[in-house]
Design a protein around this motif. Structure first.
Motif, PDB file in Angstrom:
ATOM      1  N   ALA A  91       0.817  -1.205   0.000  1.00  6.59           N
ATOM      2  CA  ALA A  91       0.000   0.000   0.000  1.00  6.59           C
ATOM      3  C   ALA A  91       0.852   1.256   0.000  1.00  6.59           C
ATOM      4  O   ALA A  91       0.494   2.256  -0.623  1.00  6.59           O
ATOM      5  CB  ALA A  91      -0.928  -0.006   1.208  1.00  6.59           C
ATOM      6  N   ALA A  99       0.124   3.901  -2.811  1.00  5.41           N
ATOM      7  CA  ALA A  99      -0.296   5.271  -2.542  1.00  5.41           C
ATOM      8  C   ALA A  99       0.520   6.246  -3.383  1.00  5.41           C
ATOM      9  O   ALA A  99       0.004   7.200  -3.947  1.00  5.41           O
ATOM     10  CB  ALA A  99      -0.134   5.584  -1.061  1.00  5.41           C
ATOM     11  N   ASN A 146      -0.592   5.909  -6.999  1.00  4.06           N
ATOM     12  CA  ASN A 146      -1.950   6.418  -7.189  1.00  4.06           C
ATOM     13  C   ASN A 146      -1.993   7.936  -7.186  1.00  4.06           C
ATOM     14  O   ASN A 146      -2.829   8.540  -7.839  1.00  4.06           O
ATOM     15  CB  ASN A 146      -2.868   5.914  -6.074  1.00  4.06           C
ATOM     16  N   SER A 147      -1.092   8.523  -6.390  1.00  5.40           N
ATOM     17  CA  SER A 147      -1.204   9.955  -6.166  1.00  5.40           C
ATOM     18  C   SER A 147      -0.864  10.770  -7.405  1.00  5.40           C
ATOM     19  O   SER A 147      -1.251  11.913  -7.520  1.00  5.40           O
ATOM     20  CB  SER A 147      -0.289  10.370  -5.022  1.00  5.40           C
ATOM     21  N   THR A 202     -11.664   9.800   7.350  1.00  6.61           N
ATOM     22  CA  THR A 202     -10.526   8.887   7.323  1.00  6.61           C
ATOM     23  C   THR A 202     -10.142   8.416   8.711  1.00  6.61           C
ATOM     24  O   THR A 202      -9.693   7.300   8.881  1.00  6.61           O
ATOM     25  CB  THR A 202      -9.278   9.537   6.696  1.00  6.61           C
ATOM     26  N   LEU A 258      -5.073   0.822   3.882  1.00  6.29           N
ATOM     27  CA  LEU A 258      -4.035   0.158   3.096  1.00  6.29           C
ATOM     28  C   LEU A 258      -4.671  -0.730   2.034  1.00  6.29           C
ATOM     29  O   LEU A 258      -4.235  -0.765   0.883  1.00  6.29           O
ATOM     30  CB  LEU A 258      -3.114  -0.670   3.996  1.00  6.29           C
ATOM     31  N   HIS A 283      -5.755   1.280  -0.833  1.00 12.11           N
ATOM     32  CA  HIS A 283      -4.645   1.675  -1.705  1.00 12.11           C
ATOM     33  C   HIS A 283      -4.293   0.569  -2.688  1.00 12.11           C
ATOM     34  O   HIS A 283      -4.032   0.821  -3.866  1.00 12.11           O
ATOM     35  CB  HIS A 283      -3.411   2.025  -0.880  1.00 12.11           C
ATOM     36  N   ARG A 289      -6.849   0.380  -5.334  1.00 10.09           N
ATOM     37  CA  ARG A 289      -6.742   1.483  -6.287  1.00 10.09           C
ATOM     38  C   ARG A 289      -5.598   1.265  -7.268  1.00 10.09           C
ATOM     39  O   ARG A 289      -5.710   1.602  -8.450  1.00 10.09           O
ATOM     40  CB  ARG A 289      -6.553   2.806  -5.554  1.00 10.09           C
ATOM     41  N   THR A 301     -13.281   3.418   1.660  1.00  9.80           N
ATOM     42  CA  THR A 301     -12.995   4.789   2.089  1.00  9.80           C
ATOM     43  C   THR A 301     -14.243   5.658   2.170  1.00  9.80           C
ATOM     44  O   THR A 301     -14.169   6.796   2.601  1.00  9.80           O
ATOM     45  CB  THR A 301     -12.001   5.477   1.129  1.00  9.80           C
TER      46      THR A 301
END
Lengths: 65, 203
Positions: free
Chosen positions: A25, A29, A32-33, B8, B17, B20, B23, B140
């Motif tokens: 993750a 992250a 993804n950002s 959050t 996590l 993420h 995603r 989320t």
């Protein structure tokens, strides 16, 4: 929440912690950002010939070409 | 993606996590990564876990391929001439046909939660990337309140678990897979984790 289900929740958290999700993750992250904006519309093109743009791809897909 | 900090705070870290990872999978399965994304993927590190190892492999491959090669790989895998090597749709995996009952069921559940497909999108909603995106959003709270774990589990158990691991295994072994082979391994390892973690909620 009963004591029992609390134990379960903790068990699950520990499991997730050990599963490598955290490592994945962290990187995810980061990836993804950036560049999350809609897929680039105007790609730079040098040739004026056939280009496989998203429109063309959509056409192929819809036409089951 | 801006998250309301008040919301959050209520989601435990481990679940963020998970979101993420979902995603990341969604992003890579929705379209092939561009040059910048490939570069940031190549910087990732894994740990000793199966998921971590798969991530390390992905990083290694990402450092070696170009965006053009990856775009072609994506094309061969999912679009192809006639059809791609794989059809990443739940309905196809579950029934052998596209747009079958599993899709109808998914649409019903989406409507109940308040998720709708964007107008510009023409893929059916049971595309693996869409499902990964929905799972992330449910965790989320992008569609309102974060969904309780029991509800997440139900959604996952109905729409993701029955086929996603099979799909990721196919992706891992597909003929055209290079970068996507590693993505398949990540997906497979992550689905394993998700299934086991949800099972811990049981009884």
């Amino acid at each position: 929440m009963s004591a029992n289900s609390k134990d379960k929740a903790v068990g699950r958290r520990d499991f997730l912690k050990l599963s490598g999700v955290a490592a994945a993750a962290g990187g995810a992250a980061l990836v993804n950002s950036e560049g999350d904006a809609e897929a680039s519309e105007a790609k730079e093109v040098s040739s004026s010939g056939y280009r496989e743009t998203d429109h063309v791809k959509t056409y192929y897909k819809l036409a089951r070409f | 993606m801006a998250l309301d900090p008040a919301v959050t705070a209520e989601i435990i870290e481990e679940d963020l996590l998970r979101a993420h990872v979902y995603r990341l999978l969604a992003k890579l399965l929705r379209a092939s990564p561009d040059k910048d994304t490939l570069h940031s993927i190549s910087q990732l590190n894994g740990d000793d876990s199966e998921l971590g190892q798969a991530l390390a492999t992905l990083a290694k491959v990402a450092g070696k391929v170009t965006a053009e090669q990856t775009a072609e790989e994506y094309q061969n895998l999912f679009i192809g001439v006639g059809r791609g090597e794989l059809l990443p749709y739940g309905s196809y995996y579950l029934t052998g046909f596209l747009n079958e009952k599993p899709l109808a069921k998914l649409r019903k559940d989406m409507a109940a939660i308040g998720i709708e497909r964007r107008d510009a999108v023409c893929e059916p909603e049971d595309h693996i990337a869409a499902l990964c995106e929905m799972m992330a959003g449910l965790i989320t709270g992008e569609y309102g309140e974060p969904l309780a774990l029991a509800e997440q589990k139900r959604f996952y158990g109905t729409h993701v678990e029955p086929w996603a691991a099979h799909f990721f295994t196919d992706l891992e072994g597909a003929r055209s897979s290079k970068l996507y082979g590693a993505i398949g391994s990540i997906g497979k390892a992550f689905m394993d984790i998700e299934t086991s973690a949800f099972r811990m909620l049981e009884q």
